[in-house]
Structure formats: structure tokens, C-alpha cells
Design a protein around this motif. Sequence first.
Motif, PDB file in Angstrom:
ATOM      1  N   SER A  91       4.138  -3.785   5.475  1.00 33.47           N
ATOM      2  CA  SER A  91       4.003  -3.629   6.264  1.00 33.47           C
ATOM      3  C   SER A  91       4.330  -5.042   6.765  1.00 33.47           C
ATOM      4  CB  SER A  91       2.891  -3.111   6.910  1.00 33.47           C
ATOM      5  OG  SER A  91       2.246  -4.477   7.420  1.00 33.47           O
ATOM      6  N   LYS A 116       1.188   3.406  -3.146  1.00 30.84           N
ATOM      7  CA  LYS A 116       0.400   4.703  -3.158  1.00 30.84           C
ATOM      8  C   LYS A 116      -0.337   4.898  -4.910  1.00 30.84           C
ATOM      9  CE  LYS A 116       1.967   7.669   0.484  1.00 30.84           C
ATOM     10  NZ  LYS A 116       2.665   6.510   1.332  1.00 30.84           N
ATOM     11  N   THR A 141      -3.435 -15.814   1.329  1.00 31.56           N
ATOM     12  CA  THR A 141      -4.948 -15.968   0.515  1.00 31.56           C
ATOM     13  C   THR A 141      -4.292 -15.892  -1.081  1.00 31.56           C
ATOM     14  OG1 THR A 141      -5.181 -13.730   1.579  1.00 31.56           O
ATOM     15  CG2 THR A 141      -6.644 -16.061   1.186  1.00 31.56           C
ATOM     16  N   SER A 185       0.922  -6.899  -1.607  1.00 32.13           N
ATOM     17  CA  SER A 185       0.638  -7.533  -0.702  1.00 32.13           C
ATOM     18  C   SER A 185      -0.766  -7.023  -1.365  1.00 32.13           C
ATOM     19  CB  SER A 185       0.298  -6.449  -0.172  1.00 32.13           C
ATOM     20  OG  SER A 185       0.116  -4.970  -0.573  1.00 32.13           O
ATOM     21  N   ARG A 186      -1.610  -7.580  -0.182  1.00 27.99           N
ATOM     22  CA  ARG A 186      -3.169  -7.780  -0.837  1.00 27.99           C
ATOM     23  C   ARG A 186      -3.549  -6.189  -0.885  1.00 27.99           C
ATOM     24  NH1 ARG A 186      -7.427 -11.496   1.864  1.00 27.99           N
ATOM     25  NH2 ARG A 186      -9.197  -9.526   2.556  1.00 27.99           N
ATOM     26  N   ASN A 236      11.499   0.793   3.613  1.00 30.16           N
ATOM     27  CA  ASN A 236      10.189   1.243   4.747  1.00 30.16           C
ATOM     28  C   ASN A 236      10.352   3.024   5.690  1.00 30.16           C
ATOM     29  OD1 ASN A 236       8.148   1.135   6.102  1.00 30.16           O
ATOM     30  ND2 ASN A 236       7.131  -0.531   5.761  1.00 30.16           N
ATOM     31  N   LEU A 272      10.281   5.419  -0.338  1.00 32.40           N
ATOM     32  CA  LEU A 272      10.350   4.348  -0.916  1.00 32.40           C
ATOM     33  C   LEU A 272      10.378   5.566  -2.638  1.00 32.40           C
ATOM     34  CD1 LEU A 272       7.569   3.628  -2.765  1.00 32.40           C
ATOM     35  CD2 LEU A 272       6.682   2.786  -1.105  1.00 32.40           C
ATOM     36  N   GLN A 314      -0.719 -11.164  -6.284  1.00 32.92           N
ATOM     37  CA  GLN A 314      -1.133 -11.346  -4.649  1.00 32.92           C
ATOM     38  C   GLN A 314       0.234 -12.033  -3.904  1.00 32.92           C
ATOM     39  OE1 GLN A 314      -4.815 -10.748  -2.749  1.00 32.92           O
ATOM     40  NE2 GLN A 314      -4.281 -11.963  -1.124  1.00 32.92           N
ATOM     41  N   ILE A 315       0.619 -11.361  -3.530  1.00 29.03           N
ATOM     42  CA  ILE A 315       1.680 -13.058  -2.211  1.00 29.03           C
ATOM     43  C   ILE A 315       0.884 -12.925  -0.957  1.00 29.03           C
ATOM     44  CG2 ILE A 315       3.619 -13.308  -1.199  1.00 29.03           C
ATOM     45  CD1 ILE A 315       5.064 -11.628  -3.805  1.00 29.03           C
ATOM     46  N   GLN A 340      -0.263 -12.841   7.804  1.00 29.45           N
ATOM     47  CA  GLN A 340      -0.938 -13.258   6.367  1.00 29.45           C
ATOM     48  C   GLN A 340      -0.259 -13.206   4.883  1.00 29.45           C
ATOM     49  OE1 GLN A 340      -2.601 -10.532   8.227  1.00 29.45           O
ATOM     50  NE2 GLN A 340      -4.390 -11.716   8.886  1.00 29.45           N
ATOM     51  N   ARG A 379       0.703  -1.016  -0.068  1.00 33.70           N
ATOM     52  CA  ARG A 379      -0.017   0.193   0.181  1.00 33.70           C
ATOM     53  C   ARG A 379       1.139   1.635   0.064  1.00 33.70           C
ATOM     54  NH1 ARG A 379      -5.509  -1.260   2.594  1.00 33.70           N
ATOM     55  NH2 ARG A 379      -3.829  -2.016   4.193  1.00 33.70           N
TER      56      ARG A 379
HETATM   57  P1  FAD Z   1       0.127  -1.580   4.823  1.00 36.11           P
HETATM   58  O1  FAD Z   1       0.313  -2.836   6.035  1.00 36.11           O
HETATM   59  O2  FAD Z   1      -0.607  -1.056   5.169  1.00 36.11           O
HETATM   60  O3  FAD Z   1       1.682  -0.930   4.793  1.00 36.11           O
HETATM   61  C1  FAD Z   1       1.997  -0.025   4.109  1.00 36.11           C
HETATM   62  C2  FAD Z   1       3.385  -0.227   4.616  1.00 36.11           C
HETATM   63  O4  FAD Z   1       4.195   1.059   3.567  1.00 36.11           O
HETATM   64  C3  FAD Z   1       3.755   0.374   6.097  1.00 36.11           C
HETATM   65  O5  FAD Z   1       4.281  -0.153   6.496  1.00 36.11           O
HETATM   66  C4  FAD Z   1       4.535   1.873   5.757  1.00 36.11           C
HETATM   67  O6  FAD Z   1       5.328   2.895   7.324  1.00 36.11           O
HETATM   68  C5  FAD Z   1       4.803   1.795   4.227  1.00 36.11           C
HETATM   69  N1  FAD Z   1       4.703   2.747   3.847  1.00 36.11           N
HETATM   70  C6  FAD Z   1       3.993   3.989   3.548  1.00 36.11           C
HETATM   71  N2  FAD Z   1       4.757   4.927   2.405  1.00 36.11           N
HETATM   72  C7  FAD Z   1       5.722   4.407   2.340  1.00 36.11           C
HETATM   73  C8  FAD Z   1       6.947   4.968   1.618  1.00 36.11           C
HETATM   74  N3  FAD Z   1       6.648   6.708   1.087  1.00 36.11           N
HETATM   75  N4  FAD Z   1       8.009   4.582   1.798  1.00 36.11           N
HETATM   76  C9  FAD Z   1       8.492   3.468   1.965  1.00 36.11           C
HETATM   77  N5  FAD Z   1       7.318   2.820   2.352  1.00 36.11           N
HETATM   78  C10 FAD Z   1       5.634   3.631   3.111  1.00 36.11           C
HETATM   79  N6  FAD Z   1      -2.297  -9.634   3.112  1.00 36.11           N
HETATM   80  C11 FAD Z   1      -1.597  -9.995   2.008  1.00 36.11           C
HETATM   81  O7  FAD Z   1      -0.423  -9.494   1.599  1.00 36.11           O
HETATM   82  N7  FAD Z   1      -2.035 -11.088   1.951  1.00 36.11           N
HETATM   83  C12 FAD Z   1      -1.989 -12.371   1.707  1.00 36.11           C
HETATM   84  O8  FAD Z   1      -2.991 -13.167   1.100  1.00 36.11           O
HETATM   85  C13 FAD Z   1      -3.539 -10.894   2.669  1.00 36.11           C
HETATM   86  N8  FAD Z   1      -4.244 -12.123   3.166  1.00 36.11           N
HETATM   87  C14 FAD Z   1      -5.165 -11.859   4.088  1.00 36.11           C
HETATM   88  C15 FAD Z   1      -6.248 -12.901   4.721  1.00 36.11           C
HETATM   89  C16 FAD Z   1      -7.079 -12.728   6.052  1.00 36.11           C
HETATM   90  C17 FAD Z   1      -7.931 -13.934   5.814  1.00 36.11           C
HETATM   91  C18 FAD Z   1      -6.817 -11.403   6.264  1.00 36.11           C
HETATM   92  C19 FAD Z   1      -7.619 -10.770   7.286  1.00 36.11           C
HETATM   93  C20 FAD Z   1      -5.619 -10.736   5.935  1.00 36.11           C
HETATM   94  C21 FAD Z   1      -5.161 -11.123   5.050  1.00 36.11           C
HETATM   95  N9  FAD Z   1      -4.126 -10.017   4.418  1.00 36.11           N
HETATM   96  C22 FAD Z   1      -3.184 -10.275   3.028  1.00 36.11           C
HETATM   97  C23 FAD Z   1      -4.553  -8.094   4.491  1.00 36.11           C
HETATM   98  C24 FAD Z   1      -3.424  -8.600   5.648  1.00 36.11           C
HETATM   99  O9  FAD Z   1      -3.666  -8.709   7.316  1.00 36.11           O
HETATM  100  C25 FAD Z   1      -2.454  -6.592   5.699  1.00 36.11           C
HETATM  101  O10 FAD Z   1      -4.058  -6.338   5.604  1.00 36.11           O
HETATM  102  C26 FAD Z   1      -2.171  -6.479   4.090  1.00 36.11           C
HETATM  103  O11 FAD Z   1      -0.867  -7.519   4.029  1.00 36.11           O
HETATM  104  C27 FAD Z   1      -1.248  -5.058   4.379  1.00 36.11           C
HETATM  105  O12 FAD Z   1      -0.595  -4.712   3.758  1.00 36.11           O
HETATM  106  P2  FAD Z   1       0.421  -3.603   3.273  1.00 36.11           P
HETATM  107  O13 FAD Z   1       1.664  -4.360   3.561  1.00 36.11           O
HETATM  108  O14 FAD Z   1       0.573  -3.279   1.794  1.00 36.11           O
HETATM  109  O15 FAD Z   1      -0.831  -2.486   3.711  1.00 36.11           O
END
Ligand code: FAD
Length: 325
Positions: A271, A216, A256, A238-239, A290, A309, A252-253, A275, A213
Amino acid sequence: MSEKILVIGELQQGVLRKVSYETIAAAKQINENVEILALVLGDGDLQQPAEEMIHYGADRVITVSHANLSNYTSEGYGQVIMEVMEDEKPSSIIMGHTSVGKDVTPKIASRLELGLISDAVAIEKEDDQVVFTRPIYSGKAFEKKVMKDDGLLFATIRPNNISALEPDASRTGDVIAKEVDVKDLRTIVKEVIRKKTEGVDLSEAKIVIAGGRGVKSTEGFNALYELADLLGGAVGASRGACDADYCDYSLQIGQTGKVVTPDLYIAVGISGAIQHMAGMSNSKVIVAINSDEEANIFKMADYGIVGDLFEVLPLLIKEIKLEGA
Ligand code: FAD
């Protein structure tokens, strides 16, 4: 009849998947003194993939070509594999833990009342027993399993974990075209419409650049694609990034999504939710970029870059271009 291990060569759009070669290496780890028999299924001329299986260590190959095998169906593949098992009576069967392997092997195992060890990442011999290691609890732990002595050893192996043998183009072996009347299928796949994907297959890639995420936007992923192109890798996500519509769910890795085990995994703006880790924690080297030094991903990373990033990626790309120039 001499003892043999049956391995399945899996074709994807006419080309053998890399894990097909890894099944041969796995078979040799089980017993290097028996015949390695490969089965290649498809529609059309299968001589070339059959010869490739021999170059990678198979001793003999059975090919089965039929119009009903042009696209995968569990019934079609199941019929052929079971017929070959019946004729050849192998002591073990190894297949890749791909979407095809995950689908067809439980069907065969239940039909023939066999045990099945799925998703093995390592094979060892202990006191003449074959011990399979497989991840459990979304990769947070591993278990070791053995098959009962009296049973046929039936297993799938996770791609990218058991290295294929070096190919030897001078190896020769028999290729037998077997006729199987693949019929009475209750499902016929008329057409497969593939989503447009570019470059290296994510689940078999040696290098994965995954965005979260923090990337962006869809445009933000362009830098990841550029880096992946430079390194000969694939882009994952990521999801969080998929839910935000920055990229397709096929990337998606995680728990799920796809499970990947590359040599190098670069997590960008992810992050490190549990999952997500379930799909990449077995990567050999993990690099995390990060801006939050407390991000969970750093607990698992071998190398961490705390930074924005949007500053780090262009610098990395520039340096790699300079190296390659
Ligand atoms: P976030 O948690 O929002 O993290 C974003 C990160 O980006 C933060 O650490 C932040 O510090 C960093 N960031 C922001 N801006 C910048 C920048 N400019 N430079 C550097 N870093 C920055 N998730 C998966 O990935 N795969 C799955 O298969 C999966 N299956 C799931 C199954 C279930 C049943 C459930 C409940 C959830 C599942 N999820 C899965 C979701 C998981 O729980 C997280 O919500 C998801 O992985 C978060 O994605 P993220 O790390 O991209 O986002």
C-alpha cells in the motif's frame, strides 16, 4: 607522515562487500590527492581481498588476520581499527553503513571522542569543505553536514549510493600483513548459524522485487522469486507480508527493516505506508503494481500498474522470458 584516508574493507563470508569498493570512491571524492589506505580484517589469507581493494583504487592495504576476527565483534574490530588509526593517523575514515559499520563506528567515535557522520548518501566539496548529505526523518528529508575543521573526518556511507570506480586489474600497491594481538574480548562468537537465504543480498541488490500483504500467501511469493531470478534481483517484503507469515522478517524493508536503494524497485501488492517508504524511497526507479488506484505507493512511483498482481506478474514474467529468448 603524508596525508591519507583510511577505508575499511568489509568481508562477508570471505568475500568483500560491494560497499567496500564504494568507500574507496567516497575517499577519492573527499580528496583525490592523498593516499587511500585500506584495512581488511578477518581470519586466514587476506591477500586476494587486499588486491581487489587495490584494483578498485586503494594505494596501500593493511591486512590483519586473527582467529578472533573470524566473526565480527565490536571489541575485536574496534581494537584493530583503533590500533591502525593510532599508527597511521589518517585524516579521514570511511566505512560502509552496514550492520557492522553501524555497530563499530559509534563505539570508536565515543572511545576517541570523535564526531561521526553516519549513513551519508552523497559527498560534495564546497569551498574546500567536505559536505555530506544524509537522509533524516525516515528518508522524508535530507540534511547536509560538515565536520569541524579541526576534527578527524569519520563517516559511514550507505551502500549503493556512491558508485565504485571501475576496477583496474593492472593497479599495484603494497599489501602489509600487520600483527595485532586481538585479545581480552568479553564476547566470543562461537558460531554463526545463517538463515537460508538465496540469491542476491537484499541491501546491495540493484533490482528489488518487494511483496506486500496483497500477495496473500507464501506461494504467492513464488512469482516474485521467479521475477527476481529472471532480472538478477532480490526479493524483499513489507512488514504486512512478514507479519502475515508469507515470508521471513529478514526480507522486511522499511523503518524497522532494511534500507534499500536499488536502481529498480518493484512494489507488488504494497500500500505504501510511511514506515515502508522509509526503507525504499531513495530507489532510483519505483514501479508499483496495485489493484487500488488510490494506493499511497502510486504517489511515489515513477511507473504505476493498476491491476490484479496475479494477472500482471505472470504477464510480466512471460514478456521478460520472451525478451530473453
Ligand atoms: P497493506 O497496507 O494491507 O496493503 C496491501 C496492498 O495490497 C493494498 O494497497 C491493496 O490494494 C493491495 N492488493 C491487495 N490485493 C491485491 C491484488 N490482488 N493485486 C494488487 N494489489 C493488491 N511496514 C513496513 O513495510 N516496513 C517497516 O519497516 C515497518 N515498520 C513499522 C514500524 C512501526 C513503528 C509501525 C507502527 C508500523 C510499521 N510498518 C512497517 C507497518 C506499516 O505501517 C504498514 O502496516 C505495512 O507496511 C503494510 O504492509 P502492506 O502494504 O503489505 O499491507
